[in-house]
Motif scaffolding. Structure first.
Motif, mmCIF file in Angstrom:
data_model
loop_
_atom_site.group_PDB
_atom_site.id
_atom_site.type_symbol
_atom_site.label_atom_id
_atom_site.label_comp_id
_atom_site.label_asym_id
_atom_site.label_seq_id
_atom_site.Cartn_x
_atom_site.Cartn_y
_atom_site.Cartn_z
ATOM 1 N N ASN A 239 0.781 -1.234 0.000
ATOM 2 C CA ASN A 239 0.000 0.000 0.000
ATOM 3 C C ASN A 239 0.816 1.290 0.000
ATOM 4 O O ASN A 239 0.250 2.367 -0.155
ATOM 5 C CB ASN A 239 -0.933 0.023 1.220
ATOM 6 N N TYR A 240 2.139 1.181 0.196
ATOM 7 C CA TYR A 240 2.944 2.386 0.363
ATOM 8 C C TYR A 240 4.225 2.342 -0.455
ATOM 9 O O TYR A 240 4.767 1.284 -0.753
ATOM 10 C CB TYR A 240 3.333 2.583 1.840
ATOM 11 N N THR A 241 4.704 3.544 -0.766
ATOM 12 C CA THR A 241 6.060 3.753 -1.254
ATOM 13 C C THR A 241 6.779 4.479 -0.123
ATOM 14 O O THR A 241 6.316 5.512 0.346
ATOM 15 C CB THR A 241 6.076 4.620 -2.521
ATOM 16 N N TRP A 242 7.881 3.897 0.338
ATOM 17 C CA TRP A 242 8.664 4.471 1.434
ATOM 18 C C TRP A 242 9.884 5.149 0.836
ATOM 19 O O TRP A 242 10.574 4.565 -0.003
ATOM 20 C CB TRP A 242 9.121 3.371 2.383
ATOM 21 N N LEU A 243 10.165 6.386 1.250
ATOM 22 C CA LEU A 243 11.320 7.138 0.782
ATOM 23 C C LEU A 243 12.155 7.579 1.974
ATOM 24 O O LEU A 243 11.595 7.979 3.006
ATOM 25 C CB LEU A 243 10.877 8.391 0.020
ATOM 26 N N VAL A 244 13.471 7.514 1.840
ATOM 27 C CA VAL A 244 14.377 8.026 2.870
ATOM 28 C C VAL A 244 15.355 8.990 2.220
ATOM 29 O O VAL A 244 15.596 8.917 1.023
ATOM 30 C CB VAL A 244 15.161 6.901 3.589
ATOM 31 N N GLY A 245 15.909 9.883 3.040
ATOM 32 C CA GLY A 245 16.867 10.834 2.476
ATOM 33 C C GLY A 245 17.408 11.800 3.495
ATOM 34 O O GLY A 245 17.630 11.447 4.649
ATOM 35 N N THR A 246 17.580 13.036 3.046
ATOM 36 C CA THR A 246 18.256 14.057 3.846
ATOM 37 C C THR A 246 17.395 14.546 5.005
ATOM 38 O O THR A 246 16.186 14.356 5.018
ATOM 39 C CB THR A 246 18.623 15.256 2.958
ATOM 40 N N ASN A 247 18.071 15.178 5.945
ATOM 41 C CA ASN A 247 17.438 15.802 7.104
ATOM 42 C C ASN A 247 16.622 14.838 7.955
ATOM 43 O O ASN A 247 15.692 15.240 8.641
ATOM 44 C CB ASN A 247 16.584 17.000 6.689
ATOM 45 N N GLY A 248 16.964 13.553 7.894
ATOM 46 C CA GLY A 248 16.336 12.571 8.763
ATOM 47 C C GLY A 248 14.949 12.114 8.361
ATOM 48 O O GLY A 248 14.313 11.363 9.086
ATOM 49 N N TYR A 249 14.482 12.536 7.224
ATOM 50 C CA TYR A 249 13.111 12.212 6.846
ATOM 51 C C TYR A 249 12.950 10.763 6.381
ATOM 52 O O TYR A 249 13.776 10.227 5.649
ATOM 53 C CB TYR A 249 12.627 13.124 5.725
ATOM 54 N N VAL A 250 11.852 10.168 6.803
ATOM 55 C CA VAL A 250 11.329 8.929 6.238
ATOM 56 C C VAL A 250 9.901 9.269 5.821
ATOM 57 O O VAL A 250 9.075 9.659 6.643
ATOM 58 C CB VAL A 250 11.320 7.774 7.256
ATOM 59 N N ILE A 251 9.628 9.158 4.542
ATOM 60 C CA ILE A 251 8.341 9.543 3.982
ATOM 61 C C ILE A 251 7.558 8.277 3.622
ATOM 62 O O ILE A 251 8.085 7.369 2.977
ATOM 63 C CB ILE A 251 8.521 10.399 2.709
ATOM 64 N N LYS A 252 6.294 8.230 4.030
ATOM 65 C CA LYS A 252 5.388 7.135 3.659
ATOM 66 C C LYS A 252 4.351 7.711 2.704
ATOM 67 O O LYS A 252 3.557 8.562 3.074
ATOM 68 C CB LYS A 252 4.719 6.548 4.900
ATOM 69 N N LEU A 253 4.395 7.254 1.458
ATOM 70 C CA LEU A 253 3.510 7.752 0.415
ATOM 71 C C LEU A 253 2.430 6.705 0.143
ATOM 72 O O LEU A 253 2.735 5.555 -0.172
ATOM 73 C CB LEU A 253 4.316 8.006 -0.865
ATOM 74 N N ASN A 254 1.177 7.095 0.279
ATOM 75 C CA ASN A 254 0.062 6.197 -0.003
ATOM 76 C C ASN A 254 -0.028 5.995 -1.517
ATOM 77 O O ASN A 254 -0.122 6.968 -2.266
ATOM 78 C CB ASN A 254 -1.230 6.802 0.545
ATOM 79 N N LYS A 255 0.012 4.735 -1.961
ATOM 80 C CA LYS A 255 0.017 4.454 -3.403
ATOM 81 C C LYS A 255 -1.294 4.828 -4.081
ATOM 82 O O LYS A 255 -1.302 5.130 -5.266
ATOM 83 C CB LYS A 255 0.305 2.976 -3.653
#
Length: 186
Positions: free
Chosen positions: A53-69
């Motif tokens: 159900n999700y696309t998970w993204l990680v990157g700068t400034n400590g963010y972990v993003i959960k994107l609803n597909k």
């Protein structure tokens, strides 16, 4: 349908963007219904994992993003106290079990839909401080972690103990499990 996920770092390197494009439109040669999301000056994506159900993204400034597909809306999944770190890679077993690795030997885990928590990698009596560049969550208890200097570490008990699998003397940038017994390292 199926989608192509494209992450882009723009300009001076401090702006991140995500494009979600239907593969059928890419094949047909025209794109009319892409979704575009910008993360502004706060987030540049470094790693991506797909679950049901999700696309998970990680990157700068400590963010972990959960994107609803389905809705293409996103939320930040990380405590503000961790916003100084860059996360390099992410691996997800499913929607509720996720591992993230990054700078300073940091590993973060989400188990059974809990909040993300930090977990140190203790090896030979000390915590790793080397940059972690890749991760593979084979199961809830079996994890692999690669480093910028080429070490491959593993745990079979959810990170309670770690052992060195191999030292390749070159960055392990990514891992992919092709089958139960075959894992590719890049």
């Amino acid at each position: 349908g199926y989608y192509l996920y494209i992450t882009i770092q723009e300009g001076s390197g401090n702006q991140g963007h995500l494009y979600i494009v239907p593969i059928s439109e890419v094949i047909a040669g025209f794109i009319t219904s892409s979704v575009y999301t910008t993360f502004g000056n706060v987030f540049v994506p470094y790693g991506l994992a797909l679950t049901t159900n999700y696309t998970w993204l990680v990157g700068t400034n400590g963010y972990v993003i959960k994107l609803n597909k389905n809705s293409h809306t996103y939320t930040s999944e990380v405590s503000t106290s961790l916003f100084t770190n860059r996360w390099n890679a992410i691996s997800a077993l499913d929607d509720t079990n996720v591992l993230v690795v990054g700078q300073n030997g940091l590993l973060m885990r989400k188990v059974n839909n809990s909040a993300f928590t930090l977990k140190s990698i203790i090896y030979n009596g000390g915590a790793l401080t080397v940059e972690l560049t890749s991760v593979l969550m084979k199961s809830k208890t079996e994890w692999l972690v690669g480093t910028i200097t080429g070490e491959l570490y593993a745990t079979i008990n959810s990170g309670n103990t770690w052992f060195l699998v191999a030292d390749y003397n070159t960055c392990i940038a990514d891992m992919y499990q092709a089958s139960k017994n075959v894992i590719y390292l890049v």
